[in-house]
Design a protein around this motif. Sequence first.
Motif, PDB file in Angstrom:
ATOM      1  N   GLU A 192      29.043  47.370  53.084  1.00 59.60           N
ATOM      2  CA  GLU A 192      27.746  47.813  52.590  1.00 59.60           C
ATOM      3  C   GLU A 192      27.604  47.543  51.092  1.00 59.60           C
ATOM      4  N   ARG A 193      28.694  47.704  50.356  1.00 59.10           N
ATOM      5  CA  ARG A 193      28.657  47.409  48.918  1.00 59.10           C
ATOM      6  C   ARG A 193      28.375  45.930  48.674  1.00 59.10           C
TER       7      ARG A 193
ATOM      8  N   ALA B 114      24.687  45.098  49.683  1.00 58.03           N
ATOM      9  CA  ALA B 114      23.716  45.629  48.727  1.00 58.03           C
ATOM     10  C   ALA B 114      23.726  44.852  47.418  1.00 58.03           C
TER      11      ALA B 114
ATOM     12  N   CYS C 118      21.599  41.593  48.541  1.00 57.24           N
ATOM     13  CA  CYS C 118      20.334  41.742  49.253  1.00 57.24           C
ATOM     14  C   CYS C 118      19.739  43.117  48.980  1.00 57.24           C
ATOM     15  N   ARG C 119      18.502  43.267  49.394  1.00 57.60           N
ATOM     16  CA  ARG C 119      17.882  44.594  49.414  1.00 57.60           C
ATOM     17  C   ARG C 119      17.874  45.080  50.859  1.00 57.60           C
ATOM     18  N   VAL C 120      18.684  46.058  51.160  1.00 56.32           N
ATOM     19  CA  VAL C 120      18.806  46.555  52.533  1.00 56.32           C
ATOM     20  C   VAL C 120      17.570  47.392  52.862  1.00 56.32           C
TER      21      VAL C 120
ATOM     22  N   ARG D  76      18.908  50.485  58.319  1.00 56.10           N
ATOM     23  CA  ARG D  76      20.239  50.460  58.931  1.00 56.10           C
ATOM     24  C   ARG D  76      20.182  51.310  60.189  1.00 56.10           C
TER      25      ARG D  76
ATOM     26  N   TYR E 240      22.138  46.075  60.235  1.00 58.06           N
ATOM     27  CA  TYR E 240      21.458  46.108  58.947  1.00 58.06           C
ATOM     28  C   TYR E 240      20.349  45.049  58.932  1.00 58.06           C
TER      29      TYR E 240
ATOM     30  N   ALA F 150      18.139  43.171  55.949  1.00 58.99           N
ATOM     31  CA  ALA F 150      18.114  43.038  54.492  1.00 58.99           C
ATOM     32  C   ALA F 150      17.271  41.852  54.071  1.00 58.99           C
TER      33      ALA F 150
END
Length: 473
Positions: free
Chosen positions: A444-445, A448, A451-453, A456, A467, A469
């Motif tokens: 997830e790190r 992020a 991208c802009r998530v 989820r 996800y 994104a």
Amino acid sequence: MATSDTRIRVEPGSFRDPANRVFHAGDEVLRGLGPQAAADWRALHAADFFTALLAEGKVCGTELVDPATLPDTGWTTVLRHERIPFVSHPYEWSFAMLRDAALLHLEILRRALSAGFTTKDGSAYNLQWRGSAPVFIDIGSFEPIREGEPWAGYRQFCQTLLYPLMLQAHLGLDFQPWLRAQVDGIEPEQMRRLFGGARRLLPGVPTHVHLHGAMQARNARTSTSDVRAQLRAAGYSRELALATVRGLAKLVRRLDRRADGSHWADYQRTCGYTAQDRADKELFVDEAVAAAGAPRLVLDLGANDGRYARIAARHAAQVVAVEQDPAVVDALYRALRVEGDRRILPLVMDLADPSPGGGWRGVERAAFATRARADVVLALAVVHHLAIGRNVPLPEVVDQLVAYVRPGGRLVVEFVHPEDAMARRLLANKPDGLFPDYRRVEFERLLAARCRVERRRDLPSGTRTLYQAVVGG
């Protein structure tokens, strides 16, 4: 819709025939013709057989365009071609795809010969796809026939179409690595070494492998014009050429892929999803692709039997379904062909070793990464196979998935937790502690950071997360 960028860009893969050249202006695909090629085009355009092929969609849409409406191209005669949704290469096709491409090539040649035309070459690269339908794209290959001359494309046809089909049908060997390794295809001498002993008598081998190879060796020091003169003197005719084409078509139709076991063929049943997992995942994918607003191109990476490619095709103009297993791609293609699907193009490719650039200077055949910039990329149940199964560092997996998405496009990706049964199975074959960073929080790190998530969703089983994104833009 054409872009505002009208700069002329020459197609790197179009240089072998100096009589004509393909180039691009914005989104337009154009072909410049020299004086003789222009005369051949005028004759072709007036021929009933070509008009019929256009109407049937078996050759790409083509029209004459006024060069004055374009930036300076250096050509006095210019054609505009329809844009093929996604350019692929023969080493990315399944067996049935290559066979159907070969049969279309032969059908077009047969109809051309009957009308007094021929084609200059017989390469598999003369064909592309509209979904599950092959289409002939090399309009510059047509020319009026010269009586008494053989088909100039016979050797190319054997090396890039017939021989790969024989390799798979007779020996059970996947042809894709052979075509990928040599842009000109499989040489007769290579085939002769593989088809010795009792294999010499397999269908098509005596004539198109051993006799062809012997004739080629005998005429190695003879000029092409001398060979043509010898054939004319021997009474070679258009009727004999037509008989050869019919014989090749009959042979190709008889060839089929050897049935073999495939771990991935039954993946949907054995992958461990519950019914609720599957329903939630399908809904998530459907909503994500719909949110992209009629995307022009969707990539489904690790497509398996095409379940999610079909969902994406409800909203997208074109879906390219990439799968590593040739048998699975072949089964998907045959199903799509029966359905008459024109939106899904299945391709054979290992995502850990995707098609590189090939041919002259490494750009004659563009790399997959160069061709694949999509509005939406589906990467479902892929990350763990790359990161654990193929030892690709997790940051690089994420980087590559993001690179397949055009700026402003969407990535739909599934992370399989290390506690999942499939992930545990992969980890069981690796040394303990080899993948300390393969964790959901780390994934997830990384996502992020690139991208802009947007959203989820944890699947009900609790060991897989989806996800959606947006990349850049």
